[in-house]
Design a protein around this motif. Structure first.
Motif, PDB file in Angstrom:
ATOM      1  N   GLN A   5      38.428   7.846  48.292  1.00 59.64           N
ATOM      2  CA  GLN A   5      37.655   6.638  48.106  1.00 59.64           C
ATOM      3  C   GLN A   5      38.529   5.413  48.337  1.00 59.64           C
ATOM      4  O   GLN A   5      39.758   5.471  48.175  1.00 59.64           O
ATOM      5  N   PRO A   6      37.936   4.269  48.708  1.00 57.69           N
ATOM      6  CA  PRO A   6      38.717   3.046  48.879  1.00 57.69           C
ATOM      7  C   PRO A   6      39.451   2.695  47.595  1.00 57.69           C
ATOM      8  O   PRO A   6      38.983   3.001  46.489  1.00 57.69           O
ATOM      9  N   PRO A   7      40.625   2.069  47.686  1.00 56.98           N
ATOM     10  CA  PRO A   7      41.411   1.739  46.499  1.00 56.98           C
ATOM     11  C   PRO A   7      40.637   0.886  45.508  1.00 56.98           C
ATOM     12  O   PRO A   7      40.054  -0.139  45.862  1.00 56.98           O
ATOM     13  N   ARG A   8      40.617   1.333  44.258  1.00 55.11           N
ATOM     14  CA  ARG A   8      39.979   0.603  43.166  1.00 55.11           C
ATOM     15  C   ARG A   8      38.557   0.158  43.487  1.00 55.11           C
ATOM     16  O   ARG A   8      38.080  -0.871  43.027  1.00 55.11           O
ATOM     17  N   GLY A   9      37.890   0.929  44.324  1.00 55.65           N
ATOM     18  CA  GLY A   9      36.520   0.609  44.652  1.00 55.65           C
ATOM     19  C   GLY A   9      36.350  -0.552  45.604  1.00 55.65           C
ATOM     20  O   GLY A   9      35.221  -0.971  45.884  1.00 55.65           O
ATOM     21  N   ARG A  72      41.355   7.332  56.669  1.00 58.56           N
ATOM     22  CA  ARG A  72      41.637   8.659  56.128  1.00 58.56           C
ATOM     23  C   ARG A  72      42.577   8.554  54.925  1.00 58.56           C
ATOM     24  O   ARG A  72      42.387   9.246  53.921  1.00 58.56           O
ATOM     25  N   GLY A  73      43.587   7.691  55.006  1.00 59.75           N
ATOM     26  CA  GLY A  73      44.555   7.590  53.924  1.00 59.75           C
ATOM     27  C   GLY A  73      44.066   6.837  52.715  1.00 59.75           C
ATOM     28  O   GLY A  73      44.534   7.060  51.599  1.00 59.75           O
ATOM     29  N   ARG A  74      43.129   5.879  52.918  1.00 57.03           N
ATOM     30  CA  ARG A  74      42.522   5.116  51.828  1.00 57.03           C
ATOM     31  C   ARG A  74      43.549   4.422  50.940  1.00 57.03           C
ATOM     32  O   ARG A  74      43.426   4.389  49.708  1.00 57.03           O
ATOM     33  N   GLY A  75      44.570   3.845  51.568  1.00 55.92           N
ATOM     34  CA  GLY A  75      45.571   3.119  50.785  1.00 55.92           C
ATOM     35  C   GLY A  75      46.223   2.048  51.631  1.00 55.92           C
ATOM     36  O   GLY A  75      45.793   1.762  52.756  1.00 55.92           O
ATOM     37  N   ASP A  76      47.278   1.446  51.098  1.00 58.47           N
ATOM     38  CA  ASP A  76      48.059   0.499  51.874  1.00 58.47           C
ATOM     39  C   ASP A  76      48.753   1.235  53.016  1.00 58.47           C
ATOM     40  O   ASP A  76      48.629   2.455  53.159  1.00 58.47           O
ATOM     41  N   ALA A  77      49.493   0.497  53.837  1.00 61.08           N
ATOM     42  CA  ALA A  77      50.078   1.110  55.037  1.00 61.08           C
ATOM     43  C   ALA A  77      50.991   2.277  54.688  1.00 61.08           C
ATOM     44  O   ALA A  77      50.945   3.335  55.327  1.00 61.08           O
ATOM     45  N   THR A 245      45.492  -1.246  56.412  1.00 56.50           N
ATOM     46  CA  THR A 245      45.051  -1.714  55.101  1.00 56.50           C
ATOM     47  C   THR A 245      43.579  -2.084  55.115  1.00 56.50           C
ATOM     48  O   THR A 245      42.822  -1.717  54.203  1.00 56.50           O
ATOM     49  N   TYR A 246      43.149  -2.822  56.137  1.00 58.27           N
ATOM     50  CA  TYR A 246      41.740  -3.218  56.206  1.00 58.27           C
ATOM     51  C   TYR A 246      40.828  -2.010  56.393  1.00 58.27           C
ATOM     52  O   TYR A 246      39.733  -1.949  55.824  1.00 58.27           O
ATOM     53  N   ALA A 247      41.252  -1.028  57.204  1.00 59.17           N
ATOM     54  CA  ALA A 247      40.416   0.153  57.444  1.00 59.17           C
ATOM     55  C   ALA A 247      40.284   1.014  56.190  1.00 59.17           C
ATOM     56  O   ALA A 247      39.317   1.777  56.067  1.00 59.17           O
ATOM     57  N   ALA A 248      41.242   0.905  55.266  1.00 59.34           N
ATOM     58  CA  ALA A 248      41.153   1.670  54.019  1.00 59.34           C
ATOM     59  C   ALA A 248      39.931   1.273  53.203  1.00 59.34           C
ATOM     60  O   ALA A 248      39.455   2.045  52.369  1.00 59.34           O
ATOM     61  N   TYR A 249      39.416   0.063  53.443  1.00 56.63           N
ATOM     62  CA  TYR A 249      38.254  -0.433  52.705  1.00 56.63           C
ATOM     63  C   TYR A 249      36.948  -0.230  53.467  1.00 56.63           C
ATOM     64  O   TYR A 249      35.896  -0.691  53.032  1.00 56.63           O
ATOM     65  N   ALA A 250      37.002   0.449  54.625  1.00 56.35           N
ATOM     66  CA  ALA A 250      35.813   0.633  55.464  1.00 56.35           C
ATOM     67  C   ALA A 250      35.014   1.852  55.014  1.00 56.35           C
ATOM     68  O   ALA A 250      35.579   2.901  54.686  1.00 56.35           O
TER      69      ALA A 250
END
Length: 460
Positions: A5-9, A72-77, A245-250
């Motif tokens: 899931q995306p970081p912290r929602g 896929r990683g759902r986090g920072d770089a 980083t931006y794609a982690a929130y997609a």
């Protein structure tokens, strides 16, 4: 594996918010002045063809890779690279440092980028309060010296620019970054279109069309062709990990392929609009289009001072610069804030303020390089840095060495370490398309990046 899931929602509201944010990340000050100038001075339409080829061979493959790694990683770089490495059966610790390098490079760039962003704010306020009426070369030079000659004033403008950046990032992904980009990107496009319309009537549009678009193959030497291939890489800023980083929130419903193409197309469109907004005025008043960065602060104010409603036009231009700089700075700050929030559990506002303060402090040497430390040459004994002041030295290290290194390593990681089915799943591509992408990431992108770096060390 279970879906991360995306970081912290944190999440974009949809594809439009995501694309506007990524365009904001890609568009920066270089898109406003460097791209049009490079095109015009180096072959016009012929240069554009090689630039577009560079987008296909280098920029788009890296954006595709960063988008896939981030979602896929759902986090920072760093966290996303580590997660993808673990999924591929590799040691996360041995690979996470690649993402860490990208984060550090982006933050270093922000330390001096904020100084220039502060100058755009200073010039915007000057255009509103005093204007440029009657300005000549001596007057614009004196104005620039006044703007940069006071360490306290320049540091204050730098702080104001960073404060605006922090205010956006502190409010989160949806409530801050996306909301800001939904305003900033349409505003930037409207400003550019308005300036183009004005320049078409008040300036020399015919000469601008010839300057920017007429093919001049004789000007396109092998060196210039390679510069054209690399321009997109350096101006759009792929390889920094901001797109990860931006794609982690997609969300899963976001088509990453369409988003990547829209990001590159949006940045290129803004660059061309900037060219058609700036150069008609430059040509109409007999000014030098080859001023580079000086075009913004030294040359254009002369044109504004000679135009009907020139102060309003100047204010609109510097507002557009500020908007472009702010949107790009937001992505660079988020690049650093995301890992702090995810690793320490700090509230986002505290992490953003803390990162902003550190960035301001680290940027003070760049501030002082314009005044008190103007004669300081920190790397004078290093070939190629003999005349570089602090600002130039930091810029060259970050932009010409660290950024290419980060982009090359991310390409190698995505091409050789990340699993092919990861790219297929995230981009929704078939085996042939994924195979072509991996070939580009494994061989073409690294080879061209190394060529760009080598080119920068060769005499002209």
């Amino acid at each position: 594996m279970s879906e991360r899931q995306p970081p912290r929602g944190e999440r974009w509201s949809g594809r439009l918010g995501f694309v506007l944010a990524t365009i904001g990340s890609a568009v920066g000050l270089g898109s406003i002045w460097k791209f049009p100038y490079e095109v015009g001075e180096n072959g016009g339409g012929a240069f554009v063809l090689f630039y577009l080829l560079g987008l296909v061979l280098v920029v788009l493959p890296l954006i595709f890779a960063e988008f896939a790694l981030g979602r896929r990683g759902r986090g920072d770089a760093a966290a996303s690279v580590a997660a993808v490495a673990a999924e591929a059966g590799r040691s996360p610790r041995r690979w996470a440092w690649i993402g860490g390098l990208a984060i550090a490079t982006g933050f270093l760039i922000l330390t001096y980028y904020a100084v220039v962003g502060g100058l755009t704010l200073a010039y915007l306020l000057h255009a509103i309060r005093r204007g440029f009426a009657g300005a000549d070369g001596a007057a614009t030079r004196a104005l620039f010296e006044a703007m940069t000659g006071s360490p306290a004033a320049l540091a204050a403008y730098q702080a104001a620019f960073l404060a605006a950046t922090v205010a956006v990032v502190a409010r989160g992904v949806g409530g801050g970054i996306e909301r800001a980009c939904r305003v900033l990107m349409p505003l930037l496009a409207a400003l550019m279109l308005g300036l183009v319309a004005y320049a078409a009537t008040a300036g020399d549009l015919r000469r601008t069309v010839a300057f920017l678009l007429a093919p001049r193959p004789e000007a396109l030497t092998p060196r210039v062709a390679l510069e054209a291939l690399g321009l997109g890489f350096f101006s759009i800023g792929v390889g920094l990990g901001a797109m990860i980083t931006y794609a982690a929130y997609a969300g899963r419903d976001t088509d990453l392929t369409t988003a990547a193409v829209a990001t590159v197309a949006g940045d290129t469109a803004i660059s061309f609009l900037a060219g058609f907004a700036v150069f008609p005025l430059v040509f109409a008043h007999g000014l030098d289009p080859a001023e580079g960065a000086g075009l913004m602060f030294l040359t254009l104010p002369i044109a504004f001072g000679r135009l009907p409603f020139g102060d309003a036009v100047g204010a609109a231009f510097f507002l557009s610069l500020f908007v472009a700089a702010l949107a790009s700075a937001v992505s660079l700050l988020e690049l650093a804030v995301a890992p702090v929030v995810q690793r320490t559990g700090w509230p986002r506002a505290r992490a953003a303020v803390g990162a902003g303060v550190v960035c301001w402090l680290l940027g003070l040497p760049s501030v002082l390089s314009f005044n008190l430390w103007r004669e300081v040459r920190p790397l004078g004994a290093v070939p190629g840095f003999a005349t570089a002041g602090l600002f130039d030295a930091i810029d060259r290290i970050a932009s010409n060495l660290l950024l290419p290194a980060s982009g090359l390593l991310l390409a190698v990681f995505a091409g050789w370490v990340a699993r092919g089915d990861l790219l297929a799943a995230e981009l929704r591509w078939g085996p042939r398309a994924v195979g072509a992408l991996r070939f580009l990431l494994r061989w073409v992108v690294p080879a061209l990046i190394l060529a760009f770096v080598a080119l920068g060390h060769l005499p002209r």
